[in-house]
Design a protein around this motif. Sequence first.
Motif, PDB file in Angstrom:
ATOM      1  N   ASN A 154      43.491  35.258 -28.431  1.00 21.71           N
ATOM      2  CA  ASN A 154      42.695  36.060 -29.376  1.00 21.71           C
ATOM      3  C   ASN A 154      41.444  36.673 -28.773  1.00 21.71           C
ATOM      4  N   HIS A 155      41.042  36.231 -27.563  1.00 24.20           N
ATOM      5  CA  HIS A 155      39.845  36.809 -26.945  1.00 24.20           C
ATOM      6  C   HIS A 155      39.851  36.502 -25.450  1.00 24.20           C
ATOM      7  N   VAL A 203      43.992  49.054 -21.244  1.00 22.10           N
ATOM      8  CA  VAL A 203      42.849  49.180 -22.144  1.00 22.10           C
ATOM      9  C   VAL A 203      43.050  50.371 -23.072  1.00 22.10           C
ATOM     10  N   GLU A 204      42.696  50.199 -24.357  1.00 21.69           N
ATOM     11  CA  GLU A 204      42.823  51.285 -25.327  1.00 21.69           C
ATOM     12  C   GLU A 204      41.496  51.948 -25.659  1.00 21.69           C
ATOM     13  N   SER A 205      40.408  51.156 -25.767  1.00 19.64           N
ATOM     14  CA  SER A 205      39.110  51.743 -26.105  1.00 19.64           C
ATOM     15  C   SER A 205      38.000  50.880 -25.539  1.00 19.64           C
ATOM     16  N   ARG A 238      38.978  47.000 -26.198  1.00 24.75           N
ATOM     17  CA  ARG A 238      40.152  46.675 -26.991  1.00 24.75           C
ATOM     18  C   ARG A 238      41.373  46.964 -26.114  1.00 24.75           C
ATOM     19  N   GLY A 242      45.775  44.965 -29.084  1.00 32.38           N
ATOM     20  CA  GLY A 242      44.776  44.744 -30.121  1.00 32.38           C
ATOM     21  C   GLY A 242      43.806  43.638 -29.764  1.00 32.38           C
ATOM     22  N   LEU A 243      44.001  43.031 -28.627  1.00 33.65           N
ATOM     23  CA  LEU A 243      43.167  41.924 -28.169  1.00 33.65           C
ATOM     24  C   LEU A 243      41.758  42.411 -27.835  1.00 33.65           C
ATOM     25  N   SER A 244      40.740  41.634 -28.252  1.00 34.56           N
ATOM     26  CA  SER A 244      39.366  41.973 -27.897  1.00 34.56           C
ATOM     27  C   SER A 244      39.015  41.343 -26.555  1.00 34.56           C
ATOM     28  N   TRP A 367      31.799  54.305 -28.764  1.00 34.81           N
ATOM     29  CA  TRP A 367      33.143  53.885 -28.394  1.00 34.81           C
ATOM     30  C   TRP A 367      33.954  55.097 -27.934  1.00 34.81           C
ATOM     31  N   GLU A 369      38.011  56.295 -26.739  1.00 32.69           N
ATOM     32  CA  GLU A 369      39.428  55.978 -26.562  1.00 32.69           C
ATOM     33  C   GLU A 369      39.859  56.299 -25.139  1.00 32.69           C
TER      34      GLU A 369
END
Length: 374
Positions: A154-155, A203-205, A238, A242-244, A367, A369
Motif C-alpha cells: 500500500n505504500h 510512474v503515473e504522476s 503515484r 495506484g500505489l503511493s 502535480w 501526469e
Amino acid sequence: MRELGVGLIGTGYMGKCHALAWNNVASVFGDVPRPRLVTLAEVNADLAARRAAELGFASSTGEWRDLLANPDIDVISITTPNAFHPEMAIAALQAGKHVWCEKPMAPTLADAIAMRDAARASGKAAVMGYNYIQNPMIRHIRRLIDEGAIGSVNHVRVEMDEDFMADPSAFFYWKSEAASSYGALDDFAVHPLSLLFCLFGHVESVVTDMVKPYAERPLKEGGMRAVENHDVASILLRLGSGLSAVLMANRSAWGRKGRIALQIFGSAGSILFDQERMNEFQLYQATGRPEDQGFRTILAAPHHAPYGRFIPAPGHGLGFNDLKIIECRELMEVIDGRPGHVIGFEDGLRIERAVHAMAQSFRDRRWVEVDGNG
C-alpha cells in the motif's frame, strides 16, 4: 550464443566497471563465450593506449567514431558523461552495433526519444546501465511481493543519498552544469526509479520540490561559478497500480556513501532494504503471536540466483561490480534474442519521461501526469 566483439567508449568510473564485466562474465557464468575486447576509445590516443593495456583491449583509439566501422565490434559500451550519450548511442545503432549505455539516457527528452527511435529502427539490443536491479536481494524481494508474503502493498518509500557533493568547498565540475540536466533527478533519482519500475511498474504522476544546498562552487582557476542544477529532490509519486510512493534524492548528504533505502509496506508485513548493506534485507510478517513478531534478516546465499555463480557459501556477499557482471550476462541474453532482466531504451525512455515530469512539476509547482506513450 555466439562470441561478441566489444568496443568501449570512456574509461572513468563506469567505464572500468563495464570493462571488468566484459572481462569476467564468461568466467563467472561459464555458459557464455568469452567476449573479445576489440577496441577502447578515450579522449586522446595516449590515454586510450594506457587504458587498453590496463583493461585488456586489443587496440585503442583517440576517436570514438573509429569503433563504428570496425566489423569486429558487435556491441559498444558507452560510459561517457551524459551529454555525449545521444550522439554516440544513435551513431552506434545506425552502424549496426548493439549498445550498452550508462544512465541517464540524455539531458533532454528530445534526445532520449531520438535514442529510443534509433533503437527501434536498428533492431539491435539497446540497454541502459541500471545495475541495482540485478541484485539477487532485489530479485528475491520481487518474488516475495508476487507471492503475497507481505500482503497487498500500500505504500513505498525510497531514498538515495551520497555525499560526493556535500563539501561546499569542492570544485565545480560537470555534474553541476545545466548541460548535465537536472542534477539529483536524472543523475540520481533514475536509480530508485529503476527499482520502482522493476518492483511495481512505471510512474503515473508526480509532484516535486528541489533545493540547492550551495548556490555556487569554487573554480580550480579561482573565482566562483553558480551551480546550475539541484543536488536535493523530494518527490511524491503515484505508480501505475495506484500505489503511493515517496522518493528522495540527495547528492550532498554527509556520511551517506551508497545509500538506496527502500521501504515497502503491505497489509501483512514490511520489507526494508539498503544498498549500503546490499547483501541483506529485513522482512516483517504479521503472523503468529504479536509478542513473537519482529523483523528478521535475510542474508544473500547461493539459492538467491545468481549469487551462487560468484560464491558457494551464504553470507559472504557480492559487490557493486558483481552486479555489473550480472547485467552484462543479461545483456548477452538480449543480444542473442532471448528475454533478459534489463531496462532497454523503451522503458528507459519512460523513466526519462518521469524525470522530466518531475522537473516540470518543480517549475510549475503542481502535480504533473507522466506521459505514458513511450
